[in-house]
Design a protein around this motif. Structure first.
Motif, PDB file in Angstrom:
ATOM      1  N   ILE A   1     -11.942  16.248   4.016  1.00 45.13           N
ATOM      2  CA  ILE A   1     -10.679  16.126   4.944  1.00 45.13           C
ATOM      3  C   ILE A   1     -11.067  16.091   6.521  1.00 45.13           C
ATOM      4  CG2 ILE A   1      -8.290  16.244   5.661  1.00 45.13           C
ATOM      5  CD1 ILE A   1      -8.067  17.688   2.680  1.00 45.13           C
ATOM      6  N   THR A   2     -11.338  15.031   7.241  1.00 44.62           N
ATOM      7  CA  THR A   2     -11.715  15.090   8.487  1.00 44.62           C
ATOM      8  C   THR A   2     -10.579  14.721   9.614  1.00 44.62           C
ATOM      9  OG1 THR A   2     -13.828  14.138   7.611  1.00 44.62           O
ATOM     10  CG2 THR A   2     -13.502  14.166   9.975  1.00 44.62           C
ATOM     11  N   PRO A   3     -10.523  15.537  10.566  1.00 50.66           N
ATOM     12  CA  PRO A   3      -9.367  15.327  11.676  1.00 50.66           C
ATOM     13  C   PRO A   3      -9.725  13.975  12.280  1.00 50.66           C
ATOM     14  CG  PRO A   3     -11.018  16.816  12.566  1.00 50.66           C
ATOM     15  CD  PRO A   3     -11.362  16.563  11.176  1.00 50.66           C
ATOM     16  N   VAL A   4      -8.808  13.160  12.688  1.00 48.49           N
ATOM     17  CA  VAL A   4      -9.016  11.762  13.453  1.00 48.49           C
ATOM     18  C   VAL A   4      -8.335  11.829  14.685  1.00 48.49           C
ATOM     19  CG1 VAL A   4      -8.606   9.254  12.950  1.00 48.49           C
ATOM     20  CG2 VAL A   4      -9.597  10.735  11.170  1.00 48.49           C
ATOM     21  N   ASP A   5      -8.859  11.081  15.636  1.00 48.30           N
ATOM     22  CA  ASP A   5      -8.015  11.189  16.841  1.00 48.30           C
ATOM     23  C   ASP A   5      -6.823   9.933  16.633  1.00 48.30           C
ATOM     24  OD1 ASP A   5      -8.242  11.445  19.851  1.00 48.30           O
ATOM     25  OD2 ASP A   5      -8.158   9.153  19.914  1.00 48.30           O
ATOM     26  N   GLU A   6      -5.876  10.244  17.533  1.00 50.90           N
ATOM     27  CA  GLU A   6      -4.773   9.304  17.186  1.00 50.90           C
ATOM     28  C   GLU A   6      -4.882   7.941  17.572  1.00 50.90           C
ATOM     29  OE1 GLU A   6       0.064   9.216  18.803  1.00 50.90           O
ATOM     30  OE2 GLU A   6      -1.351  10.698  19.757  1.00 50.90           O
TER      31      GLU A   6
ATOM     32  N   HIS B   1      -9.101  11.436   4.303  1.00 47.43           N
ATOM     33  CA  HIS B   1      -9.474  11.764   3.103  1.00 47.43           C
ATOM     34  C   HIS B   1     -10.462  11.028   2.661  1.00 47.43           C
ATOM     35  CE1 HIS B   1      -9.198  12.046  -1.434  1.00 47.43           C
ATOM     36  NE2 HIS B   1      -8.837  13.303  -1.082  1.00 47.43           N
ATOM     37  N   GLN B   2     -11.502  11.508   2.390  1.00 46.45           N
ATOM     38  CA  GLN B   2     -12.655  10.677   1.697  1.00 46.45           C
ATOM     39  C   GLN B   2     -13.298  11.428   0.397  1.00 46.45           C
ATOM     40  OE1 GLN B   2     -15.949  10.011   4.597  1.00 46.45           O
ATOM     41  NE2 GLN B   2     -16.703   8.440   3.307  1.00 46.45           N
ATOM     42  N   GLU B   3     -13.604  10.672  -0.419  1.00 50.74           N
ATOM     43  CA  GLU B   3     -14.283  11.578  -1.680  1.00 50.74           C
ATOM     44  C   GLU B   3     -15.538  11.357  -1.564  1.00 50.74           C
ATOM     45  OE1 GLU B   3     -12.344  11.475  -5.976  1.00 50.74           O
ATOM     46  OE2 GLU B   3     -13.505   9.628  -5.727  1.00 50.74           O
ATOM     47  N   ILE B   4     -16.463  12.612  -1.460  1.00 55.12           N
ATOM     48  CA  ILE B   4     -17.847  12.525  -1.425  1.00 55.12           C
ATOM     49  C   ILE B   4     -18.445  12.424  -2.548  1.00 55.12           C
ATOM     50  CG2 ILE B   4     -19.548  13.807  -0.631  1.00 55.12           C
ATOM     51  CD1 ILE B   4     -17.679  15.361   1.491  1.00 55.12           C
ATOM     52  N   LEU B   5     -18.058  13.231  -3.615  1.00 54.79           N
ATOM     53  CA  LEU B   5     -18.393  12.996  -5.016  1.00 54.79           C
ATOM     54  C   LEU B   5     -17.405  12.539  -6.020  1.00 54.79           C
ATOM     55  CD1 LEU B   5     -20.835  16.051  -5.170  1.00 54.79           C
ATOM     56  CD2 LEU B   5     -21.488  13.840  -5.108  1.00 54.79           C
TER      57      LEU B   5
ATOM     58  N   ALA C   1     -12.098  21.435  12.727  1.00 51.10           N
ATOM     59  CA  ALA C   1     -12.157  21.829  11.506  1.00 51.10           C
ATOM     60  C   ALA C   1     -12.303  20.577  10.409  1.00 51.10           C
ATOM     61  CB  ALA C   1     -10.879  22.461  11.124  1.00 51.10           C
ATOM     62  N   LYS C   2     -13.293  20.742   9.512  1.00 55.51           N
ATOM     63  CA  LYS C   2     -13.553  19.851   8.611  1.00 55.51           C
ATOM     64  C   LYS C   2     -13.384  20.425   7.161  1.00 55.51           C
ATOM     65  CE  LYS C   2     -16.272  16.016   6.838  1.00 55.51           C
ATOM     66  NZ  LYS C   2     -17.488  14.876   7.235  1.00 55.51           N
ATOM     67  N   LEU C   3     -12.639  20.321   6.367  1.00 52.82           N
ATOM     68  CA  LEU C   3     -12.209  20.811   4.918  1.00 52.82           C
ATOM     69  C   LEU C   3     -12.845  20.114   3.928  1.00 52.82           C
ATOM     70  CD1 LEU C   3     -10.356  23.113   4.390  1.00 52.82           C
ATOM     71  CD2 LEU C   3      -8.648  21.587   3.738  1.00 52.82           C
TER      72      LEU C   3
ATOM     73  N   LEU D   1     -13.888  25.777   4.551  1.00 56.55           N
ATOM     74  CA  LEU D   1     -13.686  25.159   5.769  1.00 56.55           C
ATOM     75  C   LEU D   1     -14.996  25.268   6.651  1.00 56.55           C
ATOM     76  CD1 LEU D   1     -11.566  24.210   7.739  1.00 56.55           C
ATOM     77  CD2 LEU D   1     -11.317  26.365   8.557  1.00 56.55           C
ATOM     78  N   ILE D   2     -15.336  24.008   7.328  1.00 55.48           N
ATOM     79  CA  ILE D   2     -16.686  24.089   8.093  1.00 55.48           C
ATOM     80  C   ILE D   2     -16.245  23.464   9.502  1.00 55.48           C
ATOM     81  CG2 ILE D   2     -18.370  23.974   6.125  1.00 55.48           C
ATOM     82  CD1 ILE D   2     -18.462  20.979   6.900  1.00 55.48           C
ATOM     83  N   ALA D   3     -17.244  24.033  10.367  1.00 58.13           N
ATOM     84  CA  ALA D   3     -17.113  23.394  11.821  1.00 58.13           C
ATOM     85  C   ALA D   3     -17.631  21.856  11.945  1.00 58.13           C
ATOM     86  CB  ALA D   3     -17.877  24.138  12.815  1.00 58.13           C
ATOM     87  N   ARG D   4     -17.078  21.072  12.880  1.00 58.80           N
ATOM     88  CA  ARG D   4     -17.533  19.615  13.204  1.00 58.80           C
ATOM     89  C   ARG D   4     -17.403  19.429  14.506  1.00 58.80           C
ATOM     90  NH1 ARG D   4     -14.429  14.816  13.945  1.00 58.80           N
ATOM     91  NH2 ARG D   4     -15.676  12.979  13.212  1.00 58.80           N
ATOM     92  N   ARG D   5     -18.692  19.121  15.110  1.00 56.82           N
ATOM     93  CA  ARG D   5     -18.476  18.775  16.394  1.00 56.82           C
ATOM     94  C   ARG D   5     -18.982  17.315  16.683  1.00 56.82           C
ATOM     95  NH1 ARG D   5     -20.433  24.112  16.612  1.00 56.82           N
ATOM     96  NH2 ARG D   5     -19.630  25.481  17.986  1.00 56.82           N
ATOM     97  N   THR D   6     -18.046  16.625  17.439  1.00 56.89           N
ATOM     98  CA  THR D   6     -18.426  15.338  17.623  1.00 56.89           C
ATOM     99  C   THR D   6     -19.370  15.063  18.878  1.00 56.89           C
ATOM    100  OG1 THR D   6     -16.467  15.304  19.304  1.00 56.89           O
ATOM    101  CG2 THR D   6     -16.184  14.341  16.929  1.00 56.89           C
ATOM    102  N   SER D   7     -19.554  16.059  19.755  1.00 60.02           N
ATOM    103  CA  SER D   7     -20.531  15.975  20.712  1.00 60.02           C
ATOM    104  C   SER D   7     -21.205  17.392  21.095  1.00 60.02           C
ATOM    105  CB  SER D   7     -19.870  15.396  22.085  1.00 60.02           C
ATOM    106  OG  SER D   7     -19.054  16.192  22.497  1.00 60.02           O
ATOM    107  N   PRO D   8     -22.387  17.376  21.372  1.00 65.21           N
ATOM    108  CA  PRO D   8     -22.813  18.736  21.882  1.00 65.21           C
ATOM    109  C   PRO D   8     -22.384  19.396  22.805  1.00 65.21           C
ATOM    110  CG  PRO D   8     -24.724  16.945  21.842  1.00 65.21           C
ATOM    111  CD  PRO D   8     -23.394  16.262  21.571  1.00 65.21           C
ATOM    112  N   ASP D   9     -21.125  18.885  23.823  1.00 66.72           N
ATOM    113  CA  ASP D   9     -20.538  19.601  24.771  1.00 66.72           C
ATOM    114  C   ASP D   9     -19.308  20.351  24.298  1.00 66.72           C
ATOM    115  OD1 ASP D   9     -22.667  18.563  26.465  1.00 66.72           O
ATOM    116  OD2 ASP D   9     -21.357  16.754  26.897  1.00 66.72           O
TER     117      ASP D   9
END
Length: 1474
Positions: A1383-1388, A5-9, A1369-1371, A1355-1363
């Motif tokens: 709200i960004t998903p984070v690897d375990e 959870h990161q506050e942009i504004l 999902a990024k909220l 809800l927007i799409a988020r790609r960590t790599s072009p492949d």
């Protein structure tokens, strides 16, 4: 699953404010607080034609709330400013064991005490020291300076005065009392329908620092709807036997038995709900209604008592929607001001004054401008000498009438008409305002045309406009947010090239006019020098920009160059070789070009005046053949392009890799780290080499980077102590400074480049990027570090231990051994051997500095800032502020100087001249970039640790240069009169670094992946500087090629994201974007009269008096808006009692298209029918159709809304969504799935009974997520054969969910919800878990207190790599206070590392106000044994890791078993808005 959870504004607006005079500040400070954001502003006087005050941003802090759920305590903060930190520093925290929340906090205006209103009927009092305290109490003076307050205590209210409930607290002084007084507004618990007066007010008298009090007086039976108490500070008598009540509408006479004053005027009808008031004079109250209308209320004083009141019949003016109103007095001599804070719009600062106004014919109301003036008749009983008591402030009164006038600054200069009589009037002038766009009602991503280019923007429906200068501001509209700073491309500039560098500046040609040097007849010519890497060893062009043919208002041709008219014929000179830098010299009448092996002085026409080869001896000189004009050679040659001599003499130096030009000085840095300094002599027209022996021999004088800068702000000159060195009288033209950085990270600032007087030096704090950099007080240091320094000192240090700069040179063998030692050390560092890397404090690894720059940043008053870039990719910006002077006069550093406490190597002074610069560098911005490996591995020999210039010859051509380029824009580039001083960062992550008066320093991405060269294009300047005259265009060579760019006007730069306000005069509750037509559909909310009708159609109630208001209700309209022009193309008006709840763009099955589906606009409404009948609803389906456009309008295409279907419902339709071609809608307590049959009607196929009030519907494939205001969240599946809705799982707890969304990444799915308390929850659906009850219940994995009520999500799409085939999902979440969070998903694996780091940050860093960030995010849950705090990371806490010094970063990562670079890499992948 884990998330960040990161506050942009941050929250927009001001909710609370405090006004104080800090001990070491230059002016008064104002603090504004909204939610958990604390901002500090300084109020400075601007001395122009009309003196006024203006806000300047100082600091912004995120508070970690004021309570802790662990101990259930409340905390009261007292903070003071510390000049060295340029920030608020926590002094003490006072803890009281009461309830987990505080009710109210007040600070006495005269700074006598602070009080905290606690639950359980008690007050926490913190008394301050005063001038009389030392006579009454035994207090040590030294202790008072360190502890400026007495011990705090709790004031218990005894049973005789025990109120049922305290709703307000006010601290003030009553005349005749020496101690503070307090007023309680107490609400009684006995509420009877016949007795409408049950509000009770008590006045208490506090007895010094003792926990006792006495009651002064009590006032009973006040109206039940009283909500505020405003103290009248100047009245000497408090009497409760007489009440003076002024009605403002006709309702008070019908609900109250109190004796009222006559209602004047008779049709006055004001609504005081949400209003704010404050006294601006002894007997004048300023009243601001909820809509911003300003009224003045005057108290009629009869002797020592109030005998009457009067209110202005018309509003004086309209300001923002108030949340707080406070009167502010700068000094006793200054006129008072009013600060109107707002959470739903800009917060304004108004100047108030009493002025004398004359009136002709005795009819003031008819002669004055009614648009800006309103008269307030006080009454015949007013004391005519009331204002004469304040003659020293307001001047003598001329009549018994008091009026109020609101005018602008321009109207003060209007000629006065003939007046017969005069009177005193109030005048309000807008001094400044803090921009704010208010709360976010809804938001959606869309496309808009910016500079003929489709650009993605975040469209937010906000409550108001951010700026007061826009038409229709303050009435609602849209706010557009972009990730990158918006620019438009004006032209491709392939004719110039410039892949390795481009420089643009202004020169003056005296040959064209023949006037004397410096006369008005000098003609300015724009000169551009560009260089490319190919063909090898490089190619440079010199271009004279043709003047524009436009004419000014005086019909005189303008000499401002036009970059857009450049062609090949404008190139006046071409030469093979790489240009390192270029600029004007000799006052702008010549051009200086620094190449990789020589320095050239050129005439305006491109011919060469002087050539200085960079060799050991500058006696030899030669001429390089150059082309002039259209390419004709000045001397015969076999080649069309002259070639610079490649064969260097045997005594040639290393290649030049960096230079800095500031007329008349030139500084060059070579690849071996040595420096050369040259001075231009205007009288001779030549450039000569300057002796550098005062900085040491060649072996010890190594430099990484450096630059010249000019102190145009005066902060350095005002804080310079030079008692030991005579620097002479310095003017603005010769106010030049030189900054140098040595390989070991020592930064030195020299006062005069001609005399090389050292004024400031710092070493280790700069390498570790400490928060504050202070002068170490040392002299000129050696550049050799580690084992190489011992070799140098053994060879060059004499018997006395001093480094002899005038003695014989060391032996050649010792010198060769020393240089080999230095080179071997650097090569081992480049090859990865960290054994030779210098350890930092605490065992950390010290990074290497690649680039530094000192340049001004700001808007109306730019301030000097230091920019530092490390080779690891860390960028830091420091603000230069005055610092405390040393206790004794600084002594010049001699050759006997010892080692600095912060230095890692013995520092031996090489220059006896030393001044002291009393300034501090305070870090205001940090950013970490991911730099390419090519840039890090491209090494150079000697002391070069990264090139910030353009290498030539055999150096890797793919190397990306990184540097800072300062610029200053011309006024009006953003559509306002503001001019911005900023810096552009060139490299892999090109960015704009800007600073505004109200927003501070921000870094905006440029939108390009790589920028190789950048230069501002000025509109004209007589100073000859490249950015002094203000630029409106920029030349840029990016990965897309050379381009000419300009900013797109209309954007605000006060926020972390570029923002643009679209005021449309009405607020919008819902907004959607139609992708098929690229249009915006929004529902506007307005206010309409409400009337109830009986069965026969007659009105049940009608108003019977003009001062009685009709009941109102919300009504809505649907508008089709073009996102390019922001005009309404079409609309649909609903009934006056029908309001829109939900708007969605859905894809429904239809037979009218080949694909079988089509986009429709669906609207759900509520029909209000009064309190006796149940509300109904309706569902509307609209189609956007294209029609023939009107030829008189600009757009070539035009669209309209066509109503396809209207379906009535028995209850309100509150949520809508699409599901596999079907429409899902809520109606009361049911969910319906319906098909759109024949594009005419809705046919139901399935339904389900759900909660009480559906707030959110989200779908993925055939899965449905339902959020309810009472029954939390439900997870439902839809099947088509047969049609059926199946409940998969639900949350068993009762929670008010505002939004519910699917969240997925890496083949995992979770459910995110937000409730009305700002708590975010993460659910998991796992039927195999035993706690799920065979899959019937959703599993609560994590809870996170965001402190914000999120109303809408995107809800927007988020790609960590072009492949990535399936994106994550990024909220994005929009809150009611204007904040936007991601709200960004984070690897375990990453989440576990960052979770440990978050714990280290919680324990090891000093938090603002000493508050607990962990307690802020913990949510109380009675169903679990311990808080579910893991699973959601706190981005506002993790960002402190990047802001910490590298030493602290190493310490924290070492404790959790990881490395700094790994954590930085993880954070860079998660950081960013979208």
């Amino acid at each position: 699953m884990h998330a960040l959870h990161q506050e942009i504004l941050a929250p927009s607006g001001v909710e609370f404010a405090a006004w104080l005079k800090l001990a070491t500040g230059e002016g008064p400070e104002g603090e504004s607080v909204l939610s958990n954001l604390l901002r500090v502003f300084e109020l400075r006087k601007i001395t122009t034609d009309n003196e006024h005050y203006k806000f300047y941003h100082i600091r912004t802090h995120r508070l970690h709330e004021c309570g802790s759920l662990d101990d259930g305590r409340d905390r009261l903060l007292v903070a003071f400013k510390m000049q060295a930190q340029h920030d608020l520093i926590t002094v003490s925290i006072h803890t009281y064991e009461r309830a987990p929340q505080c009710l109210d906090i007040k600070l006495l205006l005269v700074s006598r005490c602070a009080a905290l209103l606690l639950p359980q009927d008690a007050l926490a009092i913190l008394p301050f020291h005063s001038s009389e305290d030392h006579n009454e109490m035994d207090v040590d003076l030294v202790e008072r300076e360190n502890m400026p307050y007495f011990p705090s205590f709790i004031l218990e209210l005894p049973n005789p005065y025990l109120p049922p409930f305290i709703i307000s607290l006010i601290l003030f002084f009553l005349p005749g009392f020496n101690n503070p007084n307090s007023c309680f507004a107490i609400e009684r618990s006995e509420r009877h329908m016949r007795n409408r007066h049950f509000l009770h007010v008590q006045f208490f008298f506090l007895l010094g620092s003792e926990a006792t009090f006495s009651v002064i007086t009590s006032i009973n039976n006040l109206p039940y709807d009283a909500f505020a108490v405003v103290p009248v500070l100047r009245l000497s008598v408090v009497s409760s036997d007489k009440e003076v009540v002024l009605p403002v509408n006709g309702w008070v006479a019908r609900v109250s038995d109190v004796t009222l004053l006559p209602l004047v005027p008779i049709d006055l009808d004001l609504q005081l709900e949400g209003s704010r008031a404050t006294f601006i004079a002894d007997t004048t109250l300023l009243l601001i209604l909820v809509n911003g209308d300003m009224y003045s209320v005057n108290l009629v004083v009869d002797g020592k008592a109030v005998s009457g009141m009067s209110i202005s019949p018309k509003p004086l003016a309209r300001t923002t929607i108030p949340s707080l109103v406070m009167a502010v007095s700068i000094t006793e001599q200054e006129k008072s001001m009013v600060f109107v804070a707002s959470t739903q719009g800009p917060s304004t600062l108004l100047r108030t004054s009493m002025v004398e106004e004359s009136d002709a014919n005795g009819k003031s109301d008819e002669k004055m401008d009614e648009s800006n003036t309103a008269t307030v008749e006080v009454g015949e009983g007013v004391d005519a000498e009331m204002y004469d008591d304040d003659a020293d402030i307001y001047g003598p009164s001329q009549s018994s009438g008091a009026t109020a006038k609101v005018s602008t600054a321009q109207e003060l200069h209007k000629p006065n008409l003939l007046r017969i009589r005069s009177r005193m009037t109030f005048q309000f002038i807008l001094a400044d305002y803090l921009p704010s766009y208010g709360g976010i009602n809804d938001m959606v991503f869309g496309m808009t045309q910016l500079a003929d280019k489709p650009t993605p923007v975040l469209i937010a429906a906000t409550s108001t406009s951010a700026r007061l200068t826009e038409p229709g501001s303050g009435l609602g509209g849209f706010t557009l947010f972009q990730r990158d700073l918006p620019v438009k491309m004006k032209r491709r500039m392939h004719v110039l090239g410039g892949s390795k560098g481009v420089w643009s500046f202004i020169v003056r040609d005296k040959k064209l006019t023949g006037d004397k040097e410096g006369g008005e007849g000098w003609k300015e010519i724009r000169m551009i020098i560009s260089t490319d890497a190919n063909p090898n060893p490089g190619f440079s062009r010199m271009t004279a920009v043709p003047p524009s043919t436009t004419k000014t208002k005086t019909n005189v041709a303008s000499s401002i160059p036009s970059i857009a008219n450049i062609s090949n014929s404008d190139i006046i000179s071409r030469i093979q070789g790489t240009t390192i830098g270029a600029g004007p010299i000799f006052g702008g009448i010549a051009v200086l070009q620094v190449m990789s092996g020589a320095i050239r002085v050129l005439e305006i026409d491109g011919t060469e005046r002087q050539l200085i080869k960079d060799v050991e001896s500058s006696s030899s000189s030669s001429t390089v053949t150059a082309t002039t004009g259209t390419g004709a050679l000045s001397t015969p040659s076999t080649s069309s392009v002259p070639v610079a001599p490649r064969t260097m003499p045997s005594n040639a130096r290393a290649r030049i890799r960096h230079c800095s030009i500031s007329d008349p000085y030139v500084m060059i840095l070579r690849e071996d780290g040595t420096m050369g300094l040259f001075i231009g002599e205007a009288a001779k027209g030549k450039v000569r080499r300057k002796d550098m022996s005062m900085l040491g021999e060649r072996l010890t004088s190594k430099y990484v980077t450096g630059c010249f800068f000019v102190d145009q702000t005066g902060v350095l000159e005002r804080n310079l102590l030079s008692s030991a060195v005579d620097v002479g009288k310095r003017t603005e033209k010769d106010n030049q400074w030189l900054l140098l950085v040595r390989p070991q990270g020592i930064m030195e600032v020299y006062l005069d480049p001609a005399k090389m007087v050292l004024a400031f030096s710092v070493s280790m704090p700069l390498l570790t990027l400490e928060n504050v950099l202070l002068d170490s007080g040392e002299g000129v240091a050696s550049s050799v570090s580690g084992s190489a320094l011992s070799s140098v000192t053994a060879a060059a240090v004499g018997p006395t231990g001093n480094l002899g700069v005038t003695g014989p040179a060391p032996e050649a063998q010792s010198a060769d051994a020393t240089m080999r030692s230095v080179e071997e050390t650097e090569e081992q560092v480049k090859e990865g051997d960290e054994s030779h890397i210098r350890p930092g404090i605490g065992g950390g690894i010290i990074d290497e500095i690649e680039q530094v720059m000192v340049a001004p940043l700001g808007e109306s008053r730019p301030q000097l800032h230091l920019f530092v870039l490390l080779r690891s990719g860390q960028l830091a910006v420091y603000k230069i502020i005055p610092a405390a002077a040393p206790t004794s006069n600084p002594q010049p550093t001699t050759a006997d100087s010892t080692t600095s406490p912060t230095s890692q190597t013995p520092s031996t002074s090489l220059n006896s001249q030393r001044a002291h610069l009393c300034v501090a560098f305070v870090k205001v911005l940090t950013k970490t970039f991911e730099l390419s490996g090519a840039g890090l591995s491209a090494g150079t020999s000697g002391g070069g640790v990264g090139s910030n210039g353009i290498p030539a010859g055999t150096v890797d051509q793919k190397k990306i240069s990184r540097m800072f380029v300062p610029f200053r824009t011309a006024p009006g580039v953003m559509g306002t009169t503001a001019a911005y001083s900023g810096v552009f960062f060139i490299g892999e992550n090109p960015s704009w670094i800007l600073c505004t008066d109200h927003g501070g320093v921000h870094l905006y991405p440029s939108g390009y992946s790589v920028v190789h060269a950048f230069t501002p294009v000025c509109s004209g300047s007589s100073t000859g500087e490249s950015w002094g005259g203000g630029c409106d265009e920029f030349l840029l060579y990016s990965d897309e090629g050379p381009s000419l760019l300009s900013w797109i006007p209309g954007f605000e730069l006060d926020y972390p994201l570029p923002m643009r306000s679209i005021p449309l005069g009405r607020p919008y509750s819902n907004v959607v974007f139609d992708p098929s037509t690229s249009l915006v559909v929004a529902a506007a909310v307005m206010e309409a009269r409400f009337a109830s009708f009986d069965e026969e159609g007659g009105m049940i109630w009608e108003k019977d008096a003009p001062n009685i208001a009709d009941p109102t209700t919300e009504c809505s309209t649907l508008e089709l808006i073009s996102p390019d022009l922001w005009v309404s193309m079409d609309g649909y008006e609903f009934a006056t009692n029908e309001v829109v709840n939900a708007v969605a763009c859905v894809s429904l099955e239809t037979a009218s298209t080949d694909t079988g589906s089509k986009e429709f606009i669906v609207v759900g409404t509520t029909i209000n029918r009064g309190e006796d009948l149940a509300a109904k609803g309706a569902t509307y389906i609209f189609e956007i159709v294209e029609v023939v456009p009107d030829p008189t309008l600009a757009p070539k295409r035009w669209y309209k809304l066509r109503l396809r279907c209207r379906d009535d419902a028995k209850g309100p339709v509150t949520a809508l969504c699409a599901l596999n071609g079907y429409l899902v809608s809520s109606m009361g307590q049911k969910i319906f799935v319906r098909a759109f049959d024949s594009d005419e009607r809705l046919v139901g196929v399935a339904f389900m009974d759900v909660g009480v009030y559906v707030t959110s519907l989200r779908t993925i494939k055939n899965l449905l997520l339902i959020g309810d205001a009472v029954k939390s969240v439900s997870f439902v599946a839809f099947q088509e054969d047969p049609y059926k809705l199946v409940l998969l799982a639900k949350d068993p707890r009762h929670l008010c969910v505002t939004t519910a969304d699917f969240f997925f990444a890496d083949n995992e799915m979770a459910i995110f919800t937000h409730d009305e308390d700002g708590i975010m929850r993460l659910y998991d659906y796992n039927p195999h878990d035993p706690d799920s009850g065979d899959g019937r219940y959703l599993l609560l994995r994590s809870e996170f207190n965001t402190q914000n009520e999120y109303r809408t999500t995107a809800l927007i799409a988020r790609r960590t790599s072009p492949d990535d085939v399936i994106p994550q999902a990024k909220l994005l979440c929009g809150a009611a206070n204007g904040s936007i969070a991601a709200i960004t998903p984070v690897d375990e694996t990453v989440a576990k590392s960052l979770q440990l780091l978050q714990g280290q940050l919680t324990r090891n860093i000093q938090h603002v106000a000493g508050l607990n960030p962990r307690a802020l995010r913990i949510v109380r849950n009675d169903y679990v044994s311990k808080p579910l705090s893991k699973g959601i990371l706190d981005g506002s806490l993790l960002v402190h890791f990047g802001n910490s010094s590298t030493t602290r970063q190493t310490e924290m990562t070492k404790q959790i078993g990881t490395e700094v670079e790994i954590v930085r890499r993880h954070w860079m992948t998660l950081d960013g808005p979208w």
